[in-house]
Scaffold this motif. Structure first.
Motif, short mmCIF file in Angstrom:
data_model
loop_
_atom_site.label_atom_id
_atom_site.label_comp_id
_atom_site.label_asym_id
_atom_site.label_seq_id
_atom_site.Cartn_x
_atom_site.Cartn_y
_atom_site.Cartn_z
N ALA A 119 0.82 -1.21 0.00
CA ALA A 119 0.00 0.00 0.00
C ALA A 119 0.86 1.26 0.00
O ALA A 119 0.53 2.25 -0.67
N THR A 120 1.97 1.23 0.75
CA THR A 120 2.84 2.42 0.77
C THR A 120 3.47 2.67 -0.59
O THR A 120 3.72 3.82 -0.96
N ARG A 121 3.72 1.59 -1.34
CA ARG A 121 4.28 1.77 -2.69
C ARG A 121 3.25 2.43 -3.60
O ARG A 121 3.61 3.24 -4.47
N VAL A 122 1.99 2.09 -3.42
CA VAL A 122 0.94 2.73 -4.22
C VAL A 122 0.85 4.21 -3.88
O VAL A 122 0.76 5.07 -4.76
N VAL A 123 0.88 4.53 -2.57
CA VAL A 123 0.80 5.93 -2.14
C VAL A 123 2.01 6.72 -2.66
O VAL A 123 1.88 7.84 -3.16
N ALA A 124 3.20 6.13 -2.52
CA ALA A 124 4.40 6.80 -3.03
C ALA A 124 4.29 7.03 -4.53
O ALA A 124 4.71 8.07 -5.05
N ALA A 125 3.72 6.06 -5.22
CA ALA A 125 3.57 6.19 -6.67
C ALA A 125 2.59 7.30 -7.03
O ALA A 125 2.79 8.02 -8.00
N LEU A 126 1.51 7.43 -6.25
CA LEU A 126 0.56 8.52 -6.50
C LEU A 126 1.26 9.87 -6.39
O LEU A 126 1.04 10.77 -7.22
N ALA A 127 2.11 9.99 -5.37
CA ALA A 127 2.86 11.24 -5.20
C ALA A 127 3.85 11.43 -6.34
O ALA A 127 4.00 12.54 -6.88
N ASN A 128 4.55 10.36 -6.71
CA ASN A 128 5.50 10.44 -7.82
C ASN A 128 4.79 10.81 -9.11
O ASN A 128 5.28 11.62 -9.90
N ALA A 129 3.62 10.20 -9.33
CA ALA A 129 2.87 10.47 -10.55
C ALA A 129 2.45 11.93 -10.63
O ALA A 129 2.56 12.58 -11.68
N GLY A 130 1.96 12.44 -9.50
CA GLY A 130 1.56 13.85 -9.48
C GLY A 130 2.73 14.76 -9.78
O GLY A 130 2.62 15.72 -10.55
N PHE A 131 3.86 14.43 -9.18
CA PHE A 131 5.06 15.24 -9.42
C PHE A 131 5.48 15.19 -10.88
O PHE A 131 5.71 16.22 -11.51
N LEU A 132 5.57 13.97 -11.42
CA LEU A 132 6.09 13.82 -12.76
C LEU A 132 5.15 14.41 -13.81
O LEU A 132 5.60 15.01 -14.80
N ALA A 133 3.85 14.25 -13.60
CA ALA A 133 2.89 14.80 -14.55
C ALA A 133 3.02 16.31 -14.64
O ALA A 133 2.99 16.90 -15.74
N VAL A 134 3.16 16.97 -13.48
CA VAL A 134 3.32 18.43 -13.47
C VAL A 134 4.70 18.82 -13.98
O VAL A 134 4.86 19.78 -14.73
N ALA A 135 5.73 18.05 -13.57
CA ALA A 135 7.10 18.39 -13.94
C ALA A 135 7.34 18.24 -15.44
O ALA A 135 8.04 19.06 -16.05
N LEU A 136 6.78 17.21 -16.08
CA LEU A 136 6.95 17.05 -17.52
C LEU A 136 6.36 18.22 -18.28
O LEU A 136 6.96 18.74 -19.23
N THR A 137 5.17 18.64 -17.86
CA THR A 137 4.55 19.80 -18.50
C THR A 137 5.35 21.06 -18.23
O THR A 137 5.56 21.89 -19.12
N ALA A 138 5.80 21.22 -16.97
CA ALA A 138 6.58 22.40 -16.61
C ALA A 138 7.89 22.46 -17.39
O ALA A 138 8.29 23.53 -17.88
N ALA A 139 8.56 21.33 -17.51
CA ALA A 139 9.83 21.30 -18.23
C ALA A 139 9.67 21.74 -19.67
O ALA A 139 10.51 22.47 -20.21
N ALA A 140 8.58 21.32 -20.30
CA ALA A 140 8.35 21.68 -21.70
C ALA A 140 8.07 23.16 -21.87
O ALA A 140 8.30 23.73 -22.95
#
Length: 392
Positions: A96-117
């Motif tokens: 379960a903690t891996r799922v939660v960590a992934a949700l946080a990672n996903a949120g970060f990466l989704a915003v960061a990919l758009t921001a980087a572009a």
């Protein structure tokens, strides 16, 4: 490249270390929590599933949030998940903690990919993404092998503590380096969420997302189960797992760097050359895995080819999703993590066959073959447009 881009890469490094480090820790985790290595391997899929769900959800929720606050919150949530993971003795709780960590990672990466572009001119998207993704490749070169050595000497829980601690400088870097402004300040007249989601009806976008998922599935199918190949088939000691991960990471750094320079202008050449080579490499690795020198060389090559193709396909997704300025990063993240979820699950089923520890390597070759078979007859679908061609 602007400084904020490198600060985002720092956070990606921390998160990438956590995502990839399980490849060297699975035997220890399995033994400690009394589960099989195949069951422990589902932790990788759990992380990927969390990212699949979290990427579009977080991107949609963060459309009108301050970008810096969104990224900072994701990093802190990621750290908290690792602290809970360290404290548990239950595999379901760790899952379960891996799922939660992934949700946080996903949120970060989704915003960061758009921001980087948006931090660079449109024609330099590929290079900006190469810098951002270098955080992942450096993680495979330094963070993951270091975590494996740390885990071998002090146990896997010590590695989780180290990841949580590394979130602090990443959070400070984001807080200091990124301006406090609203995520859509430069896009107040941009498309509505419904219009951005409608981009998913584009055949070209869906095709590139599918190809990205298949290539990443092949990468994770083998990468997740490299440790048993090193210590079993090749007959090397546990510390050699770290050496193999370093080589894979070094290759991935070379691959993503090359992709960053070519994916904006020559994506078709990268895929036309790299695809068949990647297809050949996985079976070759399976056949020669009992020869340490060949194993080490091929791991480097496969890391380079996997990330060259994967990086190129990420760039193509962003080009194809230009009509979805706030959601494009989540489309790329979702596609890649569908692959990261499916790959280890399929590979795990091969461990009980006559192929044994080499099964995942054969699975990777099969997945790349499927990707090329899908891409070839549909290459004309994605060939139109100045920045849309994937396989011209």
């Amino acid at each position: 490249m602007p400084l904020p881009l490198y600060l985002l890469a720092l956070a990606v490094f921390v998160m990438g270390t956590s995502e990839f480090m399980l490849a060297g820790l699975l035997p220890d985790i399995a033994s400690d929590l009394d589960v099989t290595v195949g069951t422990a391997g589902t932790l990788t899929s759990a992380f990927a599933v969390g990212m699949i769900v979290g990427a579009p959800l977080a991107a949609a929720l963060a459309r009108d949030w301050p970008r810096r606050s969104s990224l900072l919150g994701c990093v802190l949530a990621f750290a908290a998940a690792h602290v809970v993971g360290v404290a548990t003795t239950s595999f379901p709780v760790l899952f379960a903690t891996r799922v939660v960590a992934a949700l946080a990672n996903a949120g970060f990466l989704a915003v960061a990919l758009t921001a980087a572009a948006t931090l660079v001119p449109p024609e330099r998207k590929g290079r900006a993404l190469a810098v951002l993704l270098s955080g992942t490749t450096v993680a495979t070169i330094a963070g993951v092998p270091g975590g494996t050595v740390f885990g071998t000497l002090l146990g896997w829980r010590a590695t989780f503590w180290a990841v949580a601690a590394l979130c602090l400088p990443a959070a400070i870097g984001i807080l200091i380096g990124l301006p406090a402004r609203r995520g859509r300040r430069d896009a107040v007249d941009g498309p509505a969420l419904r219009a951005e989601l409608a981009q998913l009806r584009s055949p070209r976008l869906l095709l590139v997302m599918l190809l990205g998922a298949l290539v990443n599935a092949a990468t994770f199918a083998s990468f997740t189960f490299l440790a048993p190949v090193v210590t079993g088939t090749a007959g090397l000691g546990e510390l050699w797992v770290s050496v193999v991960l370093v080589l894979f990471g070094a290759g991935s750094f070379v691959g993503v760097t090359v992709a960053g320079r070519l994916s904006d202008r020559r994506p078709s050449q990268v895929i036309a050359v790299g695809g068949p080579l990647l297809l050949t490499g996985w079976p070759a690795l399976a056949v020669l895995a009992d020869q340490p020198v060949a194993l080490l060389a091929l791991v480097f090559v496969q890391g380079a080819l996997s990330f060259a193709l994967g990086g190129t396909l990420i760039t193509r997704i962003l080009y194809e999703a230009t009509g979805a300025p706030t959601m494009a990063g989540s489309y790329a993240t979702t596609a890649l993590n569908v692959g990261a979820a499916v790959g280890p699950l399929v590979a795990a089923t091969s461990l009980g066959t006559t192929a044994g520890d080499l099964g995942p390597l054969w699975v990777s070759g099969l997945l790349v073959a499927v990707a090329l078979l899908v891409a070839f007859p549909l290459r004309t679908v994605v060939a139109a447009g100045r920045n849309s061609g994937v396989l011209r």
